[in-house]
Design an enzyme around this catalytic site. Structure first.
Site, PDB file in Angstrom:
ATOM      1  N   GLU A 179     -10.379  -3.029  28.711  1.00 14.67           N
ATOM      2  CA  GLU A 179     -10.323  -4.030  29.775  1.00 14.67           C
ATOM      3  C   GLU A 179      -9.158  -3.686  30.691  1.00 14.67           C
ATOM      4  O   GLU A 179      -8.001  -3.698  30.265  1.00 14.67           O
ATOM      5  CB  GLU A 179     -10.120  -5.434  29.196  1.00 14.67           C
ATOM      6  CG  GLU A 179      -9.955  -6.486  30.286  1.00 14.67           C
ATOM      7  CD  GLU A 179      -9.192  -7.730  29.830  1.00 14.67           C
ATOM      8  OE1 GLU A 179      -9.412  -8.796  30.425  1.00 14.67           O
ATOM      9  OE2 GLU A 179      -8.388  -7.626  28.888  1.00 14.67           O
ATOM     10  N   ASP A 237      -8.023  -5.046  24.615  1.00 11.10           N
ATOM     11  CA  ASP A 237      -7.557  -6.089  25.516  1.00 11.10           C
ATOM     12  C   ASP A 237      -6.433  -5.560  26.401  1.00 11.10           C
ATOM     13  O   ASP A 237      -5.550  -4.832  25.947  1.00 11.10           O
ATOM     14  CB  ASP A 237      -7.061  -7.283  24.676  1.00 11.10           C
ATOM     15  CG  ASP A 237      -6.684  -8.474  25.507  1.00 11.10           C
ATOM     16  OD1 ASP A 237      -7.568  -9.040  26.165  1.00 11.10           O
ATOM     17  OD2 ASP A 237      -5.495  -8.845  25.490  1.00 11.10           O
TER      18      ASP A 237
END
Length: 552
Positions: free
Chosen positions: A281, A212
């Site tokens: 990401e 993330d």
């Protein structure tokens, strides 16, 4: 259900399994509730793994299930090594891994390393004083002389990225909610602790990670102000347009060069295990592809990254598709992309790009096929294979703090997180017996798995058919891409691998279109579900359709 050891015949070690893999994202709160509490859980995921296997995907990515106060629904971790009780326990995760491997599915988990919950023991200790052993594990700073925050950095969730702490009489940094303090990865002890978390899950049997906000790990030690961003450069891909976060050029609060060395350390741990992969990401719409290129270079950092180009609100055109692919190749000549059209953070792409399109089914099938023939790996978000639209929720049903903050101009992320619909005739669409944490959309019931299973023309069956078609031709997973100079609305390119070159032609419009037959000798390919007409002089493509042929 069998909980035997992973099948060696179905899941052989392959260091390059990720290159061209199709990864199915599961948002655990909303996939399957096994105990009637209204929240999906690990046992529910395990029960649905045969369905996932039936799609033909290579891996699943499970959004966070770690212990958390759930202020950001798992992206605020309070124990990296524990399963939150609402999802089950570690034994449930072990059973999930075993069953997935038995079915030939690899398991990737979502690690949130840039920040923790403010209830994590690390932060509780860090904020207790300025001199405790973990006092420097988070990003702390004195105020300016007038008591205001140390600089102009902003939070993606709105307002300043700094929160005052009355115990330390200092500000701590938070790129997201105030309850999500940022870790200080400049501290080697913090890096070591996070690498120990990585190793814990690898030893438990995971096959990889989705990382993330991978470009948020480090901040500028001088805490320099971000410069203003010219209005013409602002966009709403990273944050909604109503958020002033888009007004800054984020040079100092993220995207820092120190991250490269940490990613090498993270990769070195993965490389100790037989066949592990990670996708990062890149949360930046300003220079996302450039960062993705850096993070996937030289084979010693991330295996692949995705940025926000295909998660943007602007509808796709042939020019946009080609330019995004070319831009990635320029930024990452040695790297590998992982493309997604939808995920748990953005409006579902069927709504984002197709609200005015009459033939919903054809549009959904076209987008699925395009995604699976671009060069790179693929992420499919749960429900995408059913052609689900964004759910429209009332304010009183919202759970997402992001949407609550900016309502009604931005409705948050709950609309793409509503429960999966399994059975049109069951309570809550088959999600579970208890009241769901988010309402099941009435517009989704008619698109439940039970409805589409028996319809050979359904979006679900197209996903299965096209995934099988993709696996029959390695050029789609591994090959090079070369775009052809067709005029819009036609998009054309070839995918080449080994001795096979496949021509892909798409009609990106709602009207039938024809084009001149290519000069090459073509062997028309079947099995993909489209019905284009291949004549002596031309190719005719119905609305939102594709044509595929091998060059011979």
């Amino acid at each position: 259900m069998s909980l035997s050891k992973p099948s060696e015949t179905l899941l052989q070690p392959d260091k390059n399994w990720w290159r061209g893999a199709v990864i199915y994202q599961i948002y655990p709160r909303s996939y399957q509730d096994s105990n009637g509490d209204g929240i999906g859980d690990l046992k529910g995921i395990t029960a649905r793994l045969p369905y996932v296997a039936s799609l033909g995907v290579d891996a699943i990515w499970i959004s966070p299930f770690f212990t958390s106060p759930m202020k950001d629904f798992g992206y605020d971790v309070s124990d990296y090594r524990g399963v939150d009780p609402i999802f089950g326990g570690l034994s449930d995760f072990d059973a999930l891994i075993t069953e997935a491997h038995r079915l030939g599915i690899r398991v990737m988990i979502d690690l949130v390393l840039s920040h923790t919950s403010d209830q994590h023991p690390w932060f509780v200790e860090s904020r207790s004083s300025r001199f405790n052993p973990k006092s420097d594990w988070y990003v702390w700073s004195d105020s300016k002389p007038d008591g205001t925050p140390p600089n102009n950095w902003l939070s993606i969730f709105g307002g300043s990225a700094w929160q005052w702490d009355p115990t330390r009489l200092q500000y701590f940094m938070h790129n997201f909610l105030t309850s999500q303090p940022d870790l200080n990865l400049h501290n080697p002890e913090v890096q070591d602790a996070l690498l120990a978390v990585e190793r814990f899950w690898l030893e438990r049997g995971v096959d990889g990670f989705r990382l993330d906000t991978i470009n948020f790990y480090f901040h500028d030690l001088e805490l320099r102000d971000n410069p203003a961003l010219a209005p013409e450069r602002r966009n709403a891909n990273t944050a909604p347009a109503v958020n002033p976060y888009n007004y800054q050029e984020h040079l100092y609060d993220k995207n820092r060069p120190e991250n490269l060395a940490f990613l090498k350390r993270f990769r070195a741990v993965m490389d100790e295990f037989p066949a592990i992969a990670a996708v990062g990401e890149v949360g930046d719409s300003q220079i996302g592809l450039e960062i993705a290129g850096q993070y996937t270079s030289d084979g010693d950092k991330m295996h692949m990254c995705y940025a926000f180009e295909f998660l943007a609100p602007d509808p796709l055109t042939p020019a946009i598709v080609a330019e995004v692919q070319h831009a990635f190749e320029r930024a990452a000549p040695e790297g590998w992309a992982c493309w997604a059209f939808s995920n748990h953070d953005v409006v579902r792409h069927i709504s984002r790009w197709g609200l005015d399109i009459a033939d919903h089914e054809a549009h959904a099938k076209f987008l699925a096929s395009l995604l699976m023939t671009l060069r790179g790996s693929v992420c499919i978000y749960q429900g995408e294979e059913l052609g689900l639209t964004e759910a429209d929720l009332a304010f009183e049903d919202l759970q997402d703090p992001y949407g609550i903050q900016f309502w009604p101009d931005f409705k948050g992320r709950d609309g793409c997180r509503t429960p999966m619909v399994w059975d049109a005739n069951a309570v809550n669409g088959g999600f579970g017996e208890g009241k769901p944490w988010l309402p099941v959309s009435g517009n989704h019931i008619g698109r439940a798995v039970s409805v589409q299973e028996s319809d050979a023309r359904s979006v679900l069956q197209h996903y299965r058919r096209f995934l099988a078609f993709r696996k029959q031709h390695p050029a789609f997973a591994k090959g090079e891409i070369d775009f052809r100079p067709y005029q819009a609305p036609v998009l054309g390119f070839t995918r080449s691998y080994g001795n096979e070159t496949i021509l892909c032609i798409y009609n990106m419009s709602g009207e039938t279109t024809s084009l001149e037959r290519p000069v090459e000798t073509l062997e028309v390919l079947e099995g993909h579900g489209f019905a284009s007409q291949f004549g002596d002089d031309s190719i005719t493509l119905p609305a939102w359709s594709g044509f595929f042929a091998r060059l011979v």
